[in-house]
Design a protein around this motif. Structure first.
Motif, short mmCIF file in Angstrom:
data_model
loop_
_atom_site.label_atom_id
_atom_site.label_comp_id
_atom_site.label_asym_id
_atom_site.label_seq_id
_atom_site.Cartn_x
_atom_site.Cartn_y
_atom_site.Cartn_z
N PHE A 78 0.86 -1.18 0.00
CA PHE A 78 0.00 0.00 0.00
C PHE A 78 0.89 1.23 0.00
N ASP A 701 -1.50 3.87 -4.44
CA ASP A 701 -2.84 3.30 -4.27
C ASP A 701 -3.86 4.33 -3.83
N ARG A 732 -4.18 5.07 -8.83
CA ARG A 732 -5.27 4.12 -8.61
C ARG A 732 -6.43 4.72 -7.83
#
Length: 1105
Positions: A78, A701, A732
């Motif tokens: 992450f 992310d 993302r």
């Protein structure tokens, strides 16, 4: 003494902007006096724990992030980041609120076992720091060093502390103090006073004339505050922007050259929001107000003043003089009947060039001066100042008008800060014009008031020019008559009339006059405008849509500037940005709509500046890269910053790589899959490590930000990533939030309703601050940080620590073995439910909900268990499981508290922040329903008992006292299945219910089925309505004839709890279907008829001794 001790507790750090020190002192005095010593002790306990835990983390380098040996599988890593804050002051709770969303997300992923990267950097690019430094230098030059400001007999001095040593102020903390003269100086804010209010000594303030001194001072303090906050950051990767950091400077230069090589940066002349004081464009981050405001383009119609000129205008002889009227609808000029001016408005006669003079407002003249329409460039040249009264009655010749001569007339609703202050009148299509003309024509006294002669107005009739369905060719007149508007003063009605006619006229109107008669307005507008411009009858004019103030305190204009632009909005590039957006997680429909709207209008963006701090445009070093253009792909820089800067945020320490070695070929190799740079002398192993690290962590992310950055920074980031990087590295996810209020009021420095992050930590502790931030809200609407919530968190967390300690001390007295009682099973099930629902809430980044399910609900379940256990006591394993689970679930939000419990109370190995998400069995929803039934039934029984007791205690009519009675026995009657007409209703509802969509057939169809059944005249409608609502909410099980559990079994298994709750010696659970059971009610059987039991609703009767 008490007062002195209190005073020494006050937070000493005040934000960099001017606030009322006396107001803040009074606020802290009041808040803390009401808090009490016990509260301080609890808060101080948390702060001691936080200090201890932070040392543990630092000694074990717990937040250091290293890439894995192979590319990560989905969910294995992450990478989250946050827009770096601007470093002209302390971080405040507004920063902390947005940042907390990222921090909680990263902590959750770290807890569940992901490899997490959360870096943090500091933005110093732009003009605010330079402007403040220059302001300070001017003050020192004007008022001395240290300065004595006007009205002051003394300079600000450091407050002396005569208290004993235990009350001494820490050496890094100061208190500001103004002289009485300064307090009475009219409120002017001097930069020297601002610097002093944040704790900078007189001897050091002068250093801040150098803008780079600010970069040395504030970023380290921000690091201190964020560490105290418990931010799980890899600080090796931190950096500042500007050319003070040669590594980041090289990165930005590469980025700009990359964009230029792709054709994304061009030099052009464009209308731009511009600060005359700063001498450069004023982008969003350069503005004190007016963020997002764009230039609004008008057409100025040149309405020529006919000779002879009035005596007052003799200075204009020999010039061509015009009233300059700004319009958005040049195609309507055929319908002009007059011009409008504001009688009391201030106008000037401004030289536009050597031969032409425009009458207009001063503000409009300033804008035009920066658009190459002034005899003196960038300076309005005014030959004569007049008021609107002087312009009334002037004869004019206006382009396209059917009347050869029209006149300037008074209008009272003109705004001098919008347009030019001169308005063309087209009463056929503009409701405001129609009503103003109507008032003048119909009211002789009104004409007389402003000296309007009849011949200037009475001969002028409306000229139909556009047919607008369904209003006809005089749409303004039609709408005003339909709406019964009587006067130009009915502003709200006129605004609605304009709303009805304006866009409809443009979108659906057809010209009925001129050479373009029969053609659509949309089609001919640009053609007519071009003809007016080409023939010299009009010019282009632009001004800010709304007022814009620069951070230098300057009102901005629109300037025609020749500078470098990034070509946002270019069709092919926009398609890539839209593709990127369509694949991103945005967590809110409103956020997605905001991005889609921004992409629909965003166009070329000025990316160069001539004033401030930053990186030079590499091919044109007279310019700097503006602050929103050097911060679009820097998230990639985080992945390699520690390799380059060796942990020094300024990039000044020795490193294996020198800044000059970072060629474009090196950057391309690391970030863009370019060829290995054969000419480089950087070690190939270092280059490969940098490349592998980028490819491991990218794409990021999640990026968390306030929603105000959608319209610029975040959309720019999408554009730049799609241009520079391959698709696999596009962003993302973005999560956007609203602003934060404090105690339901806007956070404001001027009112004192404000907290820096440092102040909040000192006042509440870090974990209580984080708790309140999580509770403040999760959506894109404004959230609310409530001080009571933070104070309650202090109490909750410290009381929970005490309970844990109490449980540990009582460990040997607890029941052992697996959970065995009903209360055990319910509590274990509630823990399982908390684990599952909190996982879902954290995964969706709904942190307020995670706090509810992972803390509040679990606390409630523990408290219920504590009461339900009775004489049997707690189950040891279950209590230990609760403490383990509760600690983990709260760790992302209150990590210091959780870490302390994990290591020092529960004596666990490792760190809770990396302990893993707790495992849990699948929740038993039937058991949860059964327990809710039990608890609700006990509440119902208590009400029935109170009702029966109150009835039995009523005296006789003569008021004779009734002897007290003692209720000893409860008879609880249960009917576990619907029967009769209710069962038939449920069967009908089930046949008309769609389980998938949770919808019913039309009511008429259901009623028809009921009326054709044997239900007859029973009162079925309320029952039907209630069961329908339950089915829509809960699903098909709400239509079952029985509950999914045995009511009698649940109640009998909890007889001890029921007796304790109701204070009874004996309780019997009886079936209402059993005649012998009904006989037990004796003379009270009538109560069963009045309130018969039904599934889910038992009835109780209580017997006295």
């Amino acid at each position: 003494m008490w007062f002195c001790q209190l005073r020494c507790r006050l937070p000493h750090y005040i934000l960099t902007f001017q606030t009322s020190l006396s107001h803040r002192f009074h606020r802290h005095f009041t808040d803390m006096a009401s808090e009490g010593a016990k509260s301080f002790a609890r808060r101080d306990r948390l702060r001691e724990i936080e200090a201890k835990v932070q040392i543990w983390w630092q000694e074990n380098d717990i937040f250091r992030s290293e890439p894995g040996d192979k590319p990560p599988e989905p969910g294995e890593k992450f990478f989250g980041n946050f827009p770096f804050p601007y470093m002209n002051g302390y971080l405040h709770l507004g920063h902390a609120f947005s940042l907390s969303k990222l921090e909680f997300a990263a902590a959750f992923h770290r807890l569940r076992g992901a490899n997490v990267l959360l870096p943090f950097a500091f933005h110093c690019t732009g003009m605010p720091i330079k402007a403040s430094a220059d302001k300070l230098a001017r003050e020192i030059q004007q008022f001395g060093n240290p300065p004595v400001f006007p009205g002051q007999s003394e300079v600000l001095v450091e407050e002396k502390n005569d208290d004993n040593s235990q009350n001494e102020t820490a050496p890094d903390k100061f208190k500001g103090k103004k002289s009485k003269a300064a307090a009475k100086s009219g409120g002017q804010v001097y930069q020297w006073e601002i610097m002093r209010s944040v704790g900078i000594s007189d001897s050091d303030i002068a250093k801040f004339q150098d803008p780079y001194e600010w970069l040395k001072f504030f970023p380290p303090l921000a690091v201190e505050d964020l560490k105290a906050f418990g931010l799980g950051c890899d600080w090796r990767r931190s950096f500042i922007t500007t050319d003070m950091n040669p590594y980041y400077d090289s990165f930005v230069r590469w980025q700009m050259r990359k964009l230029k090589s792709l054709g994304k940066v061009v030099k052009d002349v464009r209308y731009t929001i511009f600060s005359p004081l700063d001498g450069q464009p004023c982008a969003d981050h350069d503005r004190a107000s007016g963020e997002g405001v764009l230039p609004q383009e008008y057409t100025i119609i040149k309405m020529e003043l006919l000779k002879p000129f009035p005596e007052k205008f003799k200075v204009l002889e020999g010039k061509k003089v015009f009233l300059a009227a700004a319009t958005l609808r040049p195609e309507t000029m055929y319908g002009q009947t007059n011009a409008w001016v504001l009688p009391d408005g201030k106008y000037g006669a401004f030289e536009i060039n050597e031969t032409e003079v425009f009458f207009m407002a001063h503000r409009a003249a300033l804008n035009l001066a920066y658009q190459n329409h002034s005899r003196v460039p960038e300076k309005p040249s005014c030959l004569l100042e007049v008021t609107g009264h002087d312009l009334i009655g002037l004869p004019l010749k206006s382009p396209l008008a059917f009347y050869a001569v029209i006149y300037a007339l008074p209008m009272l609703s003109i705004l001098m800060d919008k347009g030019t202050g001169v308005v063309t009148s087209v009463p056929s299509d503009a409701p405001d014009d129609y009503m103003a003309l109507h008032d003048l024509k119909s009211k002789p006294a009104f004409r007389e008031k402003f000296g309007v002669k009849d011949e200037w107005i009475l001969p002028f009739e409306i000229v139909p020019i556009i047919d607008v369905p369904p209003f006809g060719n005089k749409c303004a007149e039609r709408v005003c008559l339909d709406m019964k508007i009587k006067s130009q003063n009915e502003k709200e009605k006129l605004a609605e009339a304009k709303k009805q006619t304006y866009l409809k006229g443009f979108n659906e109107g057809t010209m009925i006059v001129g050479e373009y008669a029969g053609k659509k307005v949309q089609e001919v507008k640009p053609i007519i405008r071009s003809q007016l411009l080409e023939t010299g009858q009009a010019i282009v004019y632009s001004e800010p849509e709304k007022r814009v103030m620069s951070r230098s305190g300057d009102e901005c204009v629109v300037a025609l500037t020749d500078q470098w632009y990034i070509t946002y909005g270019e069709p092919e590039w926009r398609k890539l940005a839209e593709e990127c957006l369509s694949n991103m997680s945005l967590y809110s429909d409103e956020t997605r709509h905001g991005f889609e709207h921004t992409l629909s209008w965003l166009n070329q963006w000025a990316c160069s500046r001539s004033f401030g701090l930053g990186t030079r445009i590499p091919w044109d070093e007279q310019f700097l890269v503006e602050s929103l253009s050097d911060s679009t792909v820097y998230m990639a820089y985080y992945t390699v910053a520690h390799h380059l800067q060796n942990g020094d945020m300024y990039g000044q320490h020795e490193s294996a790589i020198k800044p000059q070695q970072l060629t474009d070929e090196v950057w391309d190799y690391v970030f863009c899959g370019g060829q290995y740079p054969e000419s480089t002398d950087i070690s190939s192993s270092i280059l490969d490590r940098m490349k592998r690290e980028f490819e491991y962590w990218y794409p990021f992310d999640l990026r968390v930000s306030g929603k105000d950055l959608i319209q610029n920074h975040l959309t720019f980031s999408i554009y730049n990533h799609t241009a520079i990087m391959s698709k696999q590295y596009w962003p993302r996810g973005f999560r956007c939030n609203g602003h934060i209020m404090l105690n339901s009021e806007k956070m404001s420095k001027s009112t004192g309703n404000f907290r820096t992050l440092r102040e909040a930590i000192e006042e509440f502790s870090a974990d209580a601050t984080r708790f309140s931030l999580a509770d403040a809200g999760d959506g894109v609407d404004d959230a609310n940080f409530v001080f009571e919530t933070a104070n309650a968190a202090i109490l909750r967390l410290t009381k929970e620590i005490a309970w844990y300690e109490e449980m540990l001390a009582a460990e040997t007295s607890m029941r052992t073995g697996p959970p065995s009682t009903y209360a055990d099973r319910v509590f274990a099930n509630e823990i399982n439910i908390a684990v599952k629902t909190t996982l879902q809430n954290y995964s969706n980044y709904m942190f307020r909900e995670a706090l509810k399910t992972g803390f509040y609900d679990l606390q409630a379940a523990r408290d219920e268990y504590r009461f339900s256990c009775g004489v049997g006591g707690y189950n040891h394993d279950l209590v230990w499981r609760f403490m383990d689970v509760q600690t983990r679930l709260l760790a992302p939000i209150c990590p210091h508290y959780a870490e302390f419990i994990w290591r020092e109370l529960l004596m666990k190995e490792g760190f809770v922040v990396k302990a893993g998400w707790p495992t849990a069995d699948y929740p038993d929803l039937t058991l949860k329903s059964a327990n809710r039934y039990l608890q609700e039934s006990i509440v119902l029984m208590r009400k029935l008992l109170q009702k029966q007791l109150s009835g039995s205690k009523k005296g006789n009519k003569k008021g004779a006292p009734v002897p007290s009675v003692k209720v000893t026995t409860g008879l609880i009657y249960v009917n576990e299945q619907f029967d009769g007409w209710k069962a038939e209703c449920l069967n009908i509802l089930r046949s008309k219910f769609d389980k998938e969509t949770r919808t019913f057939a039309p009511d008429s169809e259901i009623v028809e089925a009921v009326e054709n059944s044997s239900i007859g005249k029973n009162p079925y409608r309320p029952f039907l309505r209630y069961r329908k609502d339950e089915a829509i909410k809960l699903g098909a099980q709400a239509l079952d004839l029985k509950l999914p559990f045995g009511e009698i079994d649940v109640l009998r298994e909890n007889l001890d709890l029921i007796k304790r709750q109701l204070g009874l010696e004996d309780v019997e659970i009886l079936s209402a279907a059993n005649a012998d059971s009904l006989a037990r009610a004796g003379p009270l059987a009538s109560l069963l008829n009045q309130n018969p039991p039904s599934p889910g609703h038992p009835t109780a009767i209580f017997l006295t001794q």
